[in-house]
Motif scaffolding. Structure first.
Motif, short mmCIF file in Angstrom:
data_model
loop_
_atom_site.label_atom_id
_atom_site.label_comp_id
_atom_site.label_asym_id
_atom_site.label_seq_id
_atom_site.Cartn_x
_atom_site.Cartn_y
_atom_site.Cartn_z
N LEU A 8 -55.86 -7.65 -105.02
CA LEU A 8 -56.38 -7.79 -103.66
C LEU A 8 -56.12 -9.16 -103.04
O LEU A 8 -56.35 -10.20 -103.65
CB LEU A 8 -57.89 -7.53 -103.65
CG LEU A 8 -58.54 -7.48 -102.27
CD1 LEU A 8 -57.94 -6.35 -101.43
CD2 LEU A 8 -60.04 -7.29 -102.41
N ARG A 9 -55.63 -9.10 -101.82
CA ARG A 9 -55.44 -10.26 -100.95
C ARG A 9 -56.21 -9.94 -99.66
O ARG A 9 -56.03 -8.88 -99.07
CB ARG A 9 -53.95 -10.43 -100.66
CG ARG A 9 -53.60 -11.55 -99.72
CD ARG A 9 -52.08 -11.66 -99.58
NE ARG A 9 -51.46 -10.46 -99.03
CZ ARG A 9 -51.27 -10.23 -97.73
NH1 ARG A 9 -51.66 -11.12 -96.84
NH2 ARG A 9 -50.69 -9.12 -97.33
N VAL A 10 -57.07 -10.84 -99.24
CA VAL A 10 -57.90 -10.60 -98.05
C VAL A 10 -57.13 -11.04 -96.81
O VAL A 10 -56.60 -12.15 -96.76
CB VAL A 10 -59.23 -11.38 -98.17
CG1 VAL A 10 -60.09 -11.15 -96.92
CG2 VAL A 10 -59.99 -10.96 -99.42
N LEU A 11 -57.07 -10.15 -95.83
CA LEU A 11 -56.40 -10.50 -94.56
C LEU A 11 -57.11 -11.69 -93.93
O LEU A 11 -58.35 -11.72 -93.87
CB LEU A 11 -56.43 -9.31 -93.59
CG LEU A 11 -55.47 -8.18 -93.91
CD1 LEU A 11 -55.77 -6.97 -93.03
CD2 LEU A 11 -54.03 -8.63 -93.72
N PRO A 12 -56.37 -12.67 -93.43
CA PRO A 12 -57.00 -13.84 -92.82
C PRO A 12 -57.95 -13.50 -91.67
O PRO A 12 -59.01 -14.12 -91.52
CB PRO A 12 -55.82 -14.66 -92.31
CG PRO A 12 -54.67 -14.23 -93.15
CD PRO A 12 -54.92 -12.77 -93.47
N THR A 13 -57.62 -12.48 -90.87
CA THR A 13 -58.45 -12.13 -89.72
C THR A 13 -59.80 -11.52 -90.11
O THR A 13 -60.69 -11.41 -89.26
CB THR A 13 -57.70 -11.18 -88.78
OG1 THR A 13 -57.22 -10.06 -89.54
CG2 THR A 13 -56.54 -11.89 -88.10
N PHE A 14 -59.97 -11.19 -91.37
CA PHE A 14 -61.28 -10.72 -91.85
C PHE A 14 -62.34 -11.80 -91.61
O PHE A 14 -63.51 -11.51 -91.40
CB PHE A 14 -61.19 -10.35 -93.33
CG PHE A 14 -62.47 -9.87 -93.93
CD1 PHE A 14 -63.06 -8.68 -93.49
CD2 PHE A 14 -63.10 -10.57 -94.93
CE1 PHE A 14 -64.25 -8.22 -94.05
CE2 PHE A 14 -64.28 -10.13 -95.50
CZ PHE A 14 -64.86 -8.95 -95.05
N ALA A 15 -61.91 -13.05 -91.58
CA ALA A 15 -62.83 -14.17 -91.33
C ALA A 15 -63.55 -14.00 -89.99
O ALA A 15 -64.72 -14.39 -89.86
CB ALA A 15 -62.06 -15.49 -91.35
N LEU A 16 -62.89 -13.41 -89.01
CA LEU A 16 -63.51 -13.24 -87.70
C LEU A 16 -64.71 -12.30 -87.77
O LEU A 16 -65.68 -12.48 -87.03
CB LEU A 16 -62.48 -12.73 -86.70
CG LEU A 16 -61.34 -13.71 -86.41
CD1 LEU A 16 -60.22 -13.02 -85.64
CD2 LEU A 16 -61.85 -14.93 -85.68
N THR A 17 -64.66 -11.32 -88.65
CA THR A 17 -65.82 -10.43 -88.79
C THR A 17 -66.99 -11.16 -89.43
O THR A 17 -68.14 -10.89 -89.12
CB THR A 17 -65.48 -9.17 -89.61
OG1 THR A 17 -65.21 -9.53 -90.96
CG2 THR A 17 -64.29 -8.43 -89.02
N LEU A 18 -66.69 -12.09 -90.33
CA LEU A 18 -67.74 -12.86 -90.99
C LEU A 18 -68.42 -13.83 -90.01
O LEU A 18 -69.60 -14.14 -90.15
CB LEU A 18 -67.17 -13.64 -92.17
CG LEU A 18 -66.48 -12.82 -93.26
CD1 LEU A 18 -65.87 -13.73 -94.30
CD2 LEU A 18 -67.44 -11.82 -93.88
N ALA A 19 -67.66 -14.30 -89.02
CA ALA A 19 -68.16 -15.29 -88.07
C ALA A 19 -68.72 -14.69 -86.79
O ALA A 19 -69.20 -15.41 -85.91
CB ALA A 19 -67.05 -16.28 -87.74
N GLN A 20 -68.69 -13.38 -86.66
CA GLN A 20 -69.11 -12.73 -85.42
C GLN A 20 -70.57 -12.97 -85.07
O GLN A 20 -70.98 -12.83 -83.91
CB GLN A 20 -68.85 -11.22 -85.51
CG GLN A 20 -69.21 -10.44 -84.27
CD GLN A 20 -68.46 -10.87 -83.02
OE1 GLN A 20 -67.24 -11.01 -83.06
NE2 GLN A 20 -69.17 -11.08 -81.92
N TRP A 21 -71.35 -13.40 -86.01
CA TRP A 21 -72.77 -13.67 -85.74
C TRP A 21 -72.96 -14.73 -84.65
O TRP A 21 -73.96 -14.70 -83.93
CB TRP A 21 -73.49 -14.10 -87.02
CG TRP A 21 -72.98 -15.39 -87.59
CD1 TRP A 21 -71.98 -15.53 -88.52
CD2 TRP A 21 -73.41 -16.71 -87.27
NE1 TRP A 21 -71.77 -16.86 -88.79
CE2 TRP A 21 -72.63 -17.61 -88.04
CE3 TRP A 21 -74.36 -17.23 -86.41
CZ2 TRP A 21 -72.79 -19.00 -87.97
CZ3 TRP A 21 -74.52 -18.62 -86.35
CH2 TRP A 21 -73.74 -19.47 -87.13
#
Length: 142
Positions: A45-58
């Motif tokens: 598994l390699r995490v897509l960089p843009t997944f970070a945006l979902t983590l920061a959506q708060w």
């Protein structure tokens, strides 16, 4: 020229956790094919960089909850992500957020929000009808 009272507003800090399953479901949701094993199989598994945006959506949500703008009429204007290091396959990310600028567009305002972690910096530009007219700067740097 008057600055918005929201300019410089600290939105706090949060630590958000995620699992390999979350990263895989995100990859599939944005179009990864089941044969893209590095994005959908735990072993490689390699995490897509843009997944970070979902983590920061708060952070944009928090600003709306504070009453800076009407969450039913505000719209997404722009988004930016600067990656400093890859996200781990699973784990926690500690972040802090603040309003970096508010642009006066007359009858509307544009709020710029920045979220900082040790892995990335995420930024949003939100267009908020009915929040302008305070006499601030009108031109965005984006």
């Amino acid at each position: 020229m008057t600055a918005s009272p929201w300019r410089g507003c600290e939105l706090g800090s949060r630590t958000v956790s995620y699992t390999e399953r979350d990263a895989i479901l995100y990859a599939l949701a944005v179009g990864a094919h089941p044969s893209d094993l590095d994005l959908v199989y735990e072993e490689r598994l390699r995490v897509l960089p843009t997944f970070a945006l979902t983590l920061a959506q708060w952070a944009p949500d928090a600003l709306g909850s504070l009453g800076a703008f009407d969450v039913t009429t505000a719209v997404h204007g722009a988004q930016r992500l600067t990656v400093g290091a890859p996200l781990a396959r699973a784990g926690e990310v500690a972040m802090s957020a603040r309003v970096t600028e508010v642009w006066d567009k007359g009858s509307a305002a544009v709020f710029e929000i920045e979220v900082v972690s040790d892995r990335f910096v995420a930024a949003w530009s939100l267009f908020a009808p009915g929040c302008g007219g305070f006499g601030g700067k009108s031109t965005s740097g984006w």
